[in-house]
Motif scaffolding. Sequence first.
Motif, PDB file in Angstrom:
ATOM      1  N   LEU A 264      56.843  35.756  46.683  1.00  0.00           N
ATOM      2  CA  LEU A 264      55.598  35.700  47.447  1.00  0.00           C
ATOM      3  C   LEU A 264      54.755  34.542  46.947  1.00  0.00           C
ATOM      4  CD1 LEU A 264      53.618  37.053  49.500  1.00  0.00           C
ATOM      5  CD2 LEU A 264      52.684  38.319  47.558  1.00  0.00           C
ATOM      6  N   GLN A 265      54.296  33.722  47.887  1.00  0.00           N
ATOM      7  CA  GLN A 265      53.375  32.631  47.580  1.00  0.00           C
ATOM      8  C   GLN A 265      52.124  32.817  48.422  1.00  0.00           C
ATOM      9  OE1 GLN A 265      53.455  29.947  45.257  1.00  0.00           O
ATOM     10  NE2 GLN A 265      51.342  30.049  45.934  1.00  0.00           N
ATOM     11  N   VAL A 266      50.982  33.069  47.763  1.00  0.00           N
ATOM     12  CA  VAL A 266      49.714  33.301  48.452  1.00  0.00           C
ATOM     13  C   VAL A 266      48.985  31.986  48.614  1.00  0.00           C
ATOM     14  CG1 VAL A 266      47.500  34.488  48.362  1.00  0.00           C
ATOM     15  CG2 VAL A 266      49.556  35.639  47.567  1.00  0.00           C
ATOM     16  N   ASP A 267      48.508  31.739  49.826  1.00  0.00           N
ATOM     17  CA  ASP A 267      47.683  30.564  50.111  1.00  0.00           C
ATOM     18  C   ASP A 267      46.227  30.969  49.962  1.00  0.00           C
ATOM     19  OD1 ASP A 267      46.484  28.288  50.909  1.00  0.00           O
ATOM     20  OD2 ASP A 267      47.419  28.172  52.890  1.00  0.00           O
ATOM     21  N   GLU A 268      45.620  30.552  48.845  1.00  0.00           N
ATOM     22  CA  GLU A 268      44.259  30.992  48.533  1.00  0.00           C
ATOM     23  C   GLU A 268      43.240  30.461  49.536  1.00  0.00           C
ATOM     24  OE1 GLU A 268      41.289  31.158  44.624  1.00  0.00           O
ATOM     25  OE2 GLU A 268      43.107  29.918  44.631  1.00  0.00           O
TER      26      GLU A 268
END
Length: 539
Positions: A264-268
């Motif tokens: 999972l890669q969250v785009d802040e």
Amino acid sequence: MLMKRSLGLITLFAAANLSAEEALPTVDCVISPSKVVDVGTAVSGVIERINAELGQPVSSNQLLVELEAGVEKATVKLAAARASMKADLSAEQVNLRYDRLQEKRVDQLAAKQLASSQNKDEASRIKRLSYWRTEQVREELHLRELELERAKAQLEEKRIYSVIDGVVAEQFKQEGEYVEDQPILRLVQLNPLHVNAVFPMEHYPRIQVGMQAEVFPETDQKQGYPVVVERIDPLGDAASGTFGVRLSLDNTEAALPAGLKCFLQVDEHAVADAQPNQKEPSPVAETMTAPEQANSNQLAKSSTLEAKEPENHSLAEAAVIEVPNTDLKNSRVEDSLQGGTMNVADQPADMPVTTEATQDTAVASVSSETPQEKQKVDSAIKTADNKSVTEQPKEPVSQQHEAVVVLNDQVFGPFSDKDQLSGLTRQLEGAQVDYSVKEERSLVTKGYIVLSSPDYQLRPSQLYRAFQEKGVTDMMRLPRKSYQGRISFGTYKGPVQASKRKNELALLGINTQLVERKREVSAYWVNVPRLPADLAIKQ
């Protein structure tokens, strides 16, 4: 030459803006069904037929299992027959019509004085008895209809229906087996899917509901699927120093199965529903195009501050830095040097490092300047001492020049953490320069939590059940050490979503309280009593 110096100051503030927060880390996650339902029966019996197989899609209200119901079916037939028996009602209606005619005849005879009062009262009594016997039969007929409904409901208990649109994931019982309180089938809902991940506790203030992310399943790590943060666990795990996050993945096309490991890669910076508490962009960065800002960032990384002999000038005049040719447009800092001095309040709010002159500062002469250019620059600087920054950005500047910064006896900061601070202190210690560090602590709001009102007199367990009866499911009992064991209805990054949740609960008759969640932050300042003129400080 004044425009050249202005461009150098622009680059200095662009370099300060580079100290942004690191990107959120890529974490492991698991893709799971959004709902898991173990289908059972409310009554005991023997399974007669199972109408769904393992892996078969099912829809809501679809008949899944039938238990043997011979007795119940016979009871329904008997109740239906009793409900259709209306002979008693017909007989009483005939009697009632006759008794009414008889009363009428007696009244006519009594009017002619051919019947006594006793005969008249007797006829009236018989008519009223017939009426109430008819009503009694009607009530009995209604009870028979209710008995029929009960028999049908008992028969319906022998049939088990699906409560979700999903897939049969597991079968616990077979046809012919006796079942009492055990599940028969397990159903899972695969649209939407839930993505469960854990983050280090240090990133808790940065994750918010509605934030967009991308998930990469282990079956195809090159293919990303968009997800949205749906829920943040309000209770962290002290042992591991982590907290849980649940995200929602649209699976309308059934492209992914449940039970996959993923990354999972969250785009802040991407939020599906805009919420408050977003950090405002820097005024300088707002006016730059993407290529210009990238160019500015590259220049800022290579910038250094060099000291020369002091003269009587303000910090804004001294903040000129050696840079190559660049093209930075519409800078607020550039305009401040052309129209006057720059106030500290004009710096961008999110600038991590600034410098504050405490004694004399000066600008050294530039080797490439001619005497005429130097005279013009000095004249402009003296005029700028008596002005303030009130104008708007002017025309863009694109010049090639060299400049030197002289900073003497000053304060560096604020530094948001000790890692930033150590970089400067190592330089000062290496140059054997005396310095002192001052720490300032303050409380900042990191979010909001919606809690049950403290005015409730019920125990937390009783209050929890009362809220469940009102249809509330997404809530949690907090430990007594935090918020006195009150009921939490979720945490939110900003007050808008928290107030919306509070209003939704108020419509259900639930009194809540909006509480700010605080955390302590530290800012560090480095005071250098005397900075050597030949020392270049890298920031």
